[in-house]
Design a protein around this motif. Structure first.
Motif, PDB file in Angstrom:
ATOM      1  N   ILE A  82       6.713  -6.000   9.743  1.00 49.73           N
ATOM      2  CA  ILE A  82       5.891  -6.935  10.526  1.00 49.73           C
ATOM      3  C   ILE A  82       5.159  -7.878   9.585  1.00 49.73           C
ATOM      4  O   ILE A  82       4.341  -7.454   8.780  1.00 49.73           O
ATOM      5  CB  ILE A  82       4.879  -6.173  11.413  1.00 49.73           C
ATOM      6  CG1 ILE A  82       5.605  -5.176  12.328  1.00 49.73           C
ATOM      7  CG2 ILE A  82       4.051  -7.146  12.256  1.00 49.73           C
ATOM      8  CD1 ILE A  82       4.693  -4.401  13.259  1.00 49.73           C
ATOM      9  N   PRO A  83       5.488  -9.174   9.673  1.00 45.83           N
ATOM     10  CA  PRO A  83       4.785 -10.152   8.832  1.00 45.83           C
ATOM     11  C   PRO A  83       3.319 -10.269   9.254  1.00 45.83           C
ATOM     12  O   PRO A  83       2.969  -9.949  10.388  1.00 45.83           O
ATOM     13  CB  PRO A  83       5.516 -11.469   9.106  1.00 45.83           C
ATOM     14  CG  PRO A  83       6.624 -11.181  10.045  1.00 45.83           C
ATOM     15  CD  PRO A  83       6.455  -9.801  10.586  1.00 45.83           C
ATOM     16  N   SER A  84       2.512 -10.763   8.330  1.00 44.70           N
ATOM     17  CA  SER A  84       1.063 -10.770   8.550  1.00 44.70           C
ATOM     18  C   SER A  84       0.623 -11.705   9.669  1.00 44.70           C
ATOM     19  O   SER A  84      -0.465 -11.565  10.194  1.00 44.70           O
ATOM     20  CB  SER A  84       0.348 -11.149   7.258  1.00 44.70           C
ATOM     21  OG  SER A  84       0.729 -12.450   6.864  1.00 44.70           O
ATOM     22  N   ILE A  86       0.880  -1.149   0.000  1.00 47.74           N
ATOM     23  CA  ILE A  86       0.000   0.000   0.000  1.00 47.74           C
ATOM     24  C   ILE A  86       0.928   1.212   0.000  1.00 47.74           C
ATOM     25  O   ILE A  86       1.831   1.312   0.819  1.00 47.74           O
ATOM     26  CB  ILE A  86      -0.865  -0.004   1.278  1.00 47.74           C
ATOM     27  CG1 ILE A  86      -1.776  -1.219   1.299  1.00 47.74           C
ATOM     28  CG2 ILE A  86      -1.639   1.290   1.424  1.00 47.74           C
ATOM     29  CD1 ILE A  86      -2.956  -1.168   0.370  1.00 47.74           C
ATOM     30  N   THR A 106      -3.199  -3.133   3.996  1.00 49.33           N
ATOM     31  CA  THR A 106      -2.303  -4.069   3.308  1.00 49.33           C
ATOM     32  C   THR A 106      -2.888  -5.477   3.331  1.00 49.33           C
ATOM     33  O   THR A 106      -2.891  -6.186   2.316  1.00 49.33           O
ATOM     34  CB  THR A 106      -0.915  -4.064   3.995  1.00 49.33           C
ATOM     35  OG1 THR A 106      -0.451  -2.717   4.047  1.00 49.33           O
ATOM     36  CG2 THR A 106       0.079  -4.920   3.246  1.00 49.33           C
ATOM     37  N   ILE A 107      -3.397  -5.874   4.472  1.00 48.30           N
ATOM     38  CA  ILE A 107      -3.894  -7.242   4.630  1.00 48.30           C
ATOM     39  C   ILE A 107      -5.246  -7.425   3.934  1.00 48.30           C
ATOM     40  O   ILE A 107      -5.478  -8.447   3.285  1.00 48.30           O
ATOM     41  CB  ILE A 107      -3.892  -7.629   6.130  1.00 48.30           C
ATOM     42  CG1 ILE A 107      -2.428  -7.888   6.531  1.00 48.30           C
ATOM     43  CG2 ILE A 107      -4.761  -8.847   6.404  1.00 48.30           C
ATOM     44  CD1 ILE A 107      -2.199  -8.266   7.960  1.00 48.30           C
ATOM     45  N   TRP A 129      -2.053 -17.159   8.139  1.00 45.73           N
ATOM     46  CA  TRP A 129      -1.170 -16.055   7.758  1.00 45.73           C
ATOM     47  C   TRP A 129       0.290 -16.490   7.692  1.00 45.73           C
ATOM     48  O   TRP A 129       1.066 -15.946   6.901  1.00 45.73           O
ATOM     49  CB  TRP A 129      -1.402 -14.848   8.672  1.00 45.73           C
ATOM     50  CG  TRP A 129      -2.750 -14.230   8.385  1.00 45.73           C
ATOM     51  CD1 TRP A 129      -3.866 -14.272   9.164  1.00 45.73           C
ATOM     52  CD2 TRP A 129      -3.133 -13.521   7.181  1.00 45.73           C
ATOM     53  NE1 TRP A 129      -4.922 -13.651   8.531  1.00 45.73           N
ATOM     54  CE2 TRP A 129      -4.504 -13.183   7.326  1.00 45.73           C
ATOM     55  CE3 TRP A 129      -2.471 -13.156   6.009  1.00 45.73           C
ATOM     56  CZ2 TRP A 129      -5.209 -12.478   6.329  1.00 45.73           C
ATOM     57  CZ3 TRP A 129      -3.175 -12.464   5.031  1.00 45.73           C
ATOM     58  CH2 TRP A 129      -4.527 -12.127   5.193  1.00 45.73           C
ATOM     59  N   ARG A 182      -1.565  -1.365   8.135  1.00 45.16           N
ATOM     60  CA  ARG A 182      -1.484  -2.809   8.157  1.00 45.16           C
ATOM     61  C   ARG A 182      -2.806  -3.430   7.702  1.00 45.16           C
ATOM     62  O   ARG A 182      -2.829  -4.374   6.898  1.00 45.16           O
ATOM     63  CB  ARG A 182      -1.168  -3.286   9.562  1.00 45.16           C
ATOM     64  CG  ARG A 182      -0.880  -4.742   9.520  1.00 45.16           C
ATOM     65  CD  ARG A 182      -0.852  -5.372  10.841  1.00 45.16           C
ATOM     66  NE  ARG A 182       0.051  -6.506  10.770  1.00 45.16           N
ATOM     67  CZ  ARG A 182       0.051  -7.478  11.645  1.00 45.16           C
ATOM     68  NH1 ARG A 182      -0.734  -7.431  12.680  1.00 45.16           N
ATOM     69  NH2 ARG A 182       0.867  -8.499  11.492  1.00 45.16           N
ATOM     70  N   ARG A 206       3.382 -12.198   2.045  1.00 46.13           N
ATOM     71  CA  ARG A 206       2.195 -11.449   1.597  1.00 46.13           C
ATOM     72  C   ARG A 206       1.511 -10.853   2.831  1.00 46.13           C
ATOM     73  O   ARG A 206       1.204 -11.544   3.774  1.00 46.13           O
ATOM     74  CB  ARG A 206       1.231 -12.360   0.826  1.00 46.13           C
ATOM     75  CG  ARG A 206       1.815 -12.779  -0.523  1.00 46.13           C
ATOM     76  CD  ARG A 206       0.960 -13.815  -1.208  1.00 46.13           C
ATOM     77  NE  ARG A 206      -0.306 -13.266  -1.671  1.00 46.13           N
ATOM     78  CZ  ARG A 206      -1.239 -13.995  -2.293  1.00 46.13           C
ATOM     79  NH1 ARG A 206      -1.033 -15.290  -2.507  1.00 46.13           N
ATOM     80  NH2 ARG A 206      -2.352 -13.440  -2.694  1.00 46.13           N
ATOM     81  N   GLY A 207       1.300  -9.564   2.781  1.00 49.50           N
ATOM     82  CA  GLY A 207       0.683  -8.891   3.920  1.00 49.50           C
ATOM     83  C   GLY A 207       1.689  -8.300   4.893  1.00 49.50           C
ATOM     84  O   GLY A 207       1.307  -7.638   5.857  1.00 49.50           O
ATOM     85  N   THR A 208       2.971  -8.555   4.628  1.00 48.23           N
ATOM     86  CA  THR A 208       4.018  -7.941   5.467  1.00 48.23           C
ATOM     87  C   THR A 208       4.002  -6.428   5.257  1.00 48.23           C
ATOM     88  O   THR A 208       3.891  -5.967   4.124  1.00 48.23           O
ATOM     89  CB  THR A 208       5.411  -8.488   5.078  1.00 48.23           C
ATOM     90  OG1 THR A 208       5.429  -9.887   5.357  1.00 48.23           O
ATOM     91  CG2 THR A 208       6.527  -7.799   5.851  1.00 48.23           C
ATOM     92  N   ILE A 209       4.112  -5.682   6.344  1.00 53.18           N
ATOM     93  CA  ILE A 209       4.233  -4.224   6.193  1.00 53.18           C
ATOM     94  C   ILE A 209       5.640  -3.774   6.549  1.00 53.18           C
ATOM     95  O   ILE A 209       6.291  -4.341   7.423  1.00 53.18           O
ATOM     96  CB  ILE A 209       3.251  -3.421   7.083  1.00 53.18           C
ATOM     97  CG1 ILE A 209       3.290  -3.906   8.537  1.00 53.18           C
ATOM     98  CG2 ILE A 209       1.853  -3.435   6.514  1.00 53.18           C
ATOM     99  CD1 ILE A 209       2.710  -2.925   9.528  1.00 53.18           C
ATOM    100  N   THR A 210       6.089  -2.755   5.829  1.00 53.90           N
ATOM    101  CA  THR A 210       7.364  -2.109   6.127  1.00 53.90           C
ATOM    102  C   THR A 210       7.073  -0.618   6.202  1.00 53.90           C
ATOM    103  O   THR A 210       6.627  -0.021   5.227  1.00 53.90           O
ATOM    104  CB  THR A 210       8.388  -2.420   5.027  1.00 53.90           C
ATOM    105  OG1 THR A 210       8.591  -3.844   5.008  1.00 53.90           O
ATOM    106  CG2 THR A 210       9.718  -1.741   5.288  1.00 53.90           C
ATOM    107  N   ILE A 246      10.007  -0.407  10.674  1.00 53.13           N
ATOM    108  CA  ILE A 246       9.487  -1.691  11.168  1.00 53.13           C
ATOM    109  C   ILE A 246       9.047  -2.560   9.998  1.00 53.13           C
ATOM    110  O   ILE A 246       8.563  -2.055   8.985  1.00 53.13           O
ATOM    111  CB  ILE A 246       8.273  -1.556  12.119  1.00 53.13           C
ATOM    112  CG1 ILE A 246       7.193  -0.631  11.536  1.00 53.13           C
ATOM    113  CG2 ILE A 246       8.691  -1.121  13.499  1.00 53.13           C
ATOM    114  CD1 ILE A 246       5.832  -0.794  12.170  1.00 53.13           C
ATOM    115  N   MET A 306       0.991 -17.628   4.329  1.00 49.99           N
ATOM    116  CA  MET A 306       1.002 -16.584   3.292  1.00 49.99           C
ATOM    117  C   MET A 306       2.401 -15.993   3.093  1.00 49.99           C
ATOM    118  O   MET A 306       2.580 -15.106   2.246  1.00 49.99           O
ATOM    119  CB  MET A 306       0.029 -15.469   3.667  1.00 49.99           C
ATOM    120  CG  MET A 306      -1.426 -15.909   3.656  1.00 49.99           C
ATOM    121  SD  MET A 306      -2.033 -16.356   2.004  1.00 49.99           S
ATOM    122  CE  MET A 306      -2.506 -14.744   1.381  1.00 49.99           C
ATOM    123  N   GLY A 307       3.380 -16.459   3.867  1.00 48.48           N
ATOM    124  CA  GLY A 307       4.756 -15.970   3.691  1.00 48.48           C
ATOM    125  C   GLY A 307       4.831 -14.473   3.873  1.00 48.48           C
ATOM    126  O   GLY A 307       4.364 -13.951   4.878  1.00 48.48           O
TER     127      GLY A 307
END
Lengths: 390, 390
Positions: free
Chosen positions: A56-58, A14, B263-264, B45, B260, B51-55, A54, B48-49
């Motif tokens: 952070i994995p889902s 995003i 993203t998810i 989750w 987050r 996917r959905g990780t935020i940085t 940061i 999902m590896g």
């Protein structure tokens, strides 16, 4: 190849705009300094590159619980650790024998603390007071739900009675002075709102040592958008009631924000404890330098104007830096001295400057509170516009 | 080399344990299924590896503001966009001509909505009601501050009067049934709590189209720890009052959590809109499959026991999947049918199972609510222990 890479990234990311939030100012903009939005810290954190980033994995932080064995079961242990570390480094608060309670910003913790201190069996709500000028949010915070447990009773200095909760804001929002409780009674309680008791705003004269002390991520190092505050609480029963409040009203506090706060406080402590010579990575030094510069400019303009005045502060030795330091508040408590002008906020508004009027702080409308924490472009435009007022 | 790398990472990163929160269960553990902690989604989750990780770099989301031009000025625009997209995909709620309001979980939004609907000039607080069995948090949420604006008045079915706010929870927490408002009066208002109106729990029978609809990140796809909920609100004046409540009580909502969530939710919508054949990446399918399995096991044990009973649900066509689907609630509303046992929660506690007793839901103590959303190891131990009760 590059396109594929971009496409792949776009699929899962995003994109947040660089200066999300309020639109950037232009020459003709209304200069809005009503809120204490600490965006002046953006340039500091930009300079830090990937320090404090940061990832952070889902699958992390899915549970409501952070540590089920802790009284404050939604407090991330790593965050608690970094809070203690930072207070020990700065020397601004005693953390020994204190419970740490995390909140969605300090506002929520103020409500939690007042809830915890309010007697549950009193026939009348307990009076919540604070010395004028008091932080403008105290009144709506206490009154918006018309609680039968507590109610706002205004100025602590004129309060009569033995049963009360006094909110002590030090350094004081809006005027910047270090302050103490004005009421003293066995039946009275105090809550210390120490949002600005950090070395960029004031000399640290020693570790604060009160029953309930409230701090915020927002003003300490500039991260308002994460909505994180913390309380250091001496009494376990009070801490437990505060946790109960937070449990009922929001079932705890964002763990993502706590992890971010932990990460960023760690960067701050690391920068002081393991300094890299010549590195401009110290947030309190950054804040102090910038605020000193802004206050200098503002005082020059105000003096030249003959229309306004500002509070004068004593200098003291800061035990954190070891240097003599003046108070450099996050807000300017500006008084309009011009004859015939009773309402300073309206007067400034006619010059396209928005500031919060004195009445919101229980004070005269000759006063306004102006944020000193906005982005450079906004502050510069404020100075320019203020200097044009004759 | 590896050591250096680790050292470097440790310097800036906060390490969060894999299963932070509650300690893992062992054979002798107390099986605590009192809360609806949705940890069953962790394994999804994890699969999902990245996917959905935020940085998120440290200089982002510093401001209080997300979009100063929006009525809900603390709502991240990307999050709003993904909310609309997901509802359109699933078909569970109308989003056209609706304001989106973000909250620190749905609890905060329930308070905001009740605050917004309460008359400010009434001599008495307005009655807040919900049909029995109602969600156990409604009562403390409405009563903990003893508001003069609203107060909990219990069961909607027995309520007499024209002025009220009815909370309609559908599918209902605790018993899982789809439900509608039971009261009808011109002076009455309703708030729809649709936390569980997602295809893993219930057939989607059509888009919900009510004045105020509240959803949560926690139950939709399992992310409780981020404390994010959202409301879809038809009336702008009501939306404005809700925003006011959120402004006063927490000055908005964590932007980090919103990013987050955006993203998810994007990952979820992407997995359905751009499916990869054979990929096990569909969260609603995951949830439905797992819950179907758990409900089957539970019904077998309950039937064999002769001690307990469970609600029976009709099957309907789910407009999202196009298949006939039964209701698979996130909670089991278990009734103890054994003679001489009046308090099912105490009975289960003596077998080291913690569930929430019926009284908290306005119902008989013969009932308990048991979470179906915990980790496999906890659920399996629950089944094992339940099957040993004679």
């Amino acid at each position: 190849m590059e396109q594929c890479k971009e496409g792949g990234a776009a699929k899962h990311e995003i994109v947040i705009s660089d200066t999300s939030g309020r639109p950037p100012v232009s020459k003709d903009s209304v200069v809005d300094l009503e809120f204490g939005d600490p965006t002046m810290y953006e340039s500091f954190w930009k300079g830090m590159g990937d320090r404090g980033t940061i990832t952070i994995p889902s699958w992390q932080t899915i549970s409501y619980f952070s540590d089920a064995t802790n009284l404050c079961w939604f407090l991330e242990p790593e965050f608690a650790q970094e809070i203690r570390r930072l207070h020990n480094l700065v020397g601004n608060a005693v953390t020994e024998d204190r419970r740490i309670i995390v909140g969605t910003g300090s506002s929520q913790l103020l409500q939690a603390a007042v809830y915890a201190l309010s007697p549950s069996d009193a026939p009348e709500p307990i009076s919540v007071v604070s010395a004028v000028p008091y932080y403008s949010s105290y009144e709506p915070l206490m009154n918006h739900l018309r609680s039968g447990l507590f109610r706002w009773a205004g100025d602590a200095c004129t309060f009569k009675g033995d049963s009360y909760i006094e909110l002590v804001c030090s350094p004081r929002n809006p005027d910047g002075f270090l302050s103490q409780a004005v009421l003293k009674s066995d039946g009275g309680k105090t809550i210390h709102d120490l949002a600005y008791y950090w070395p960029q705003y004031t000399p640290i004269t020693g570790p604060a040592d009160h029953d309930i002390m409230i701090f915020t991520f927002s003003k300490s190092i500039g991260h308002a958008g994460s909505r994180i505050g913390w309380a250091l609480v001496k009494d376990t029963a009070v801490a437990r009631k505060m946790v109960k409040f937070l449990e009922i009203s929001t079932i705890g506090v964002s763990k993502v924000s706590q992890i971010r706060a932990a990460t960023i406080l760690k960067v701050v402590s690391d920068s002081y404890e393991n300094p890299i010579p010549g590195n401009q990575d110290k947030v309190f030094a950054f804040g102090r330098h910038l605020l000193a510069n802004r206050w200098k400019k503002l005082r020059e303009i105000v003096e030249a104007s003959g229309i306004f005045s500002l509070p004068e502060f004593p200098s003291e030795t800061c035990k954190f830096t070891g240097e003599t330091a003046e108070i450099l508040p996050g807000f300017a408590w500006l008084k309009c001295e011009k004859e015939g002008i009773e309402d300073c906020a309206s007067f400034l508004r006619s010059h396209k400057i928005i500031a919060r009027g004195g009445r919101f702080f229980g004070a005269e409308p000759k006063f306004v509170r102006v944020s000193m924490l906005d982005r450079d472009e906004t502050f510069d435009l404020f100075i320019e516009r203020l200097s044009s007022i004759r």
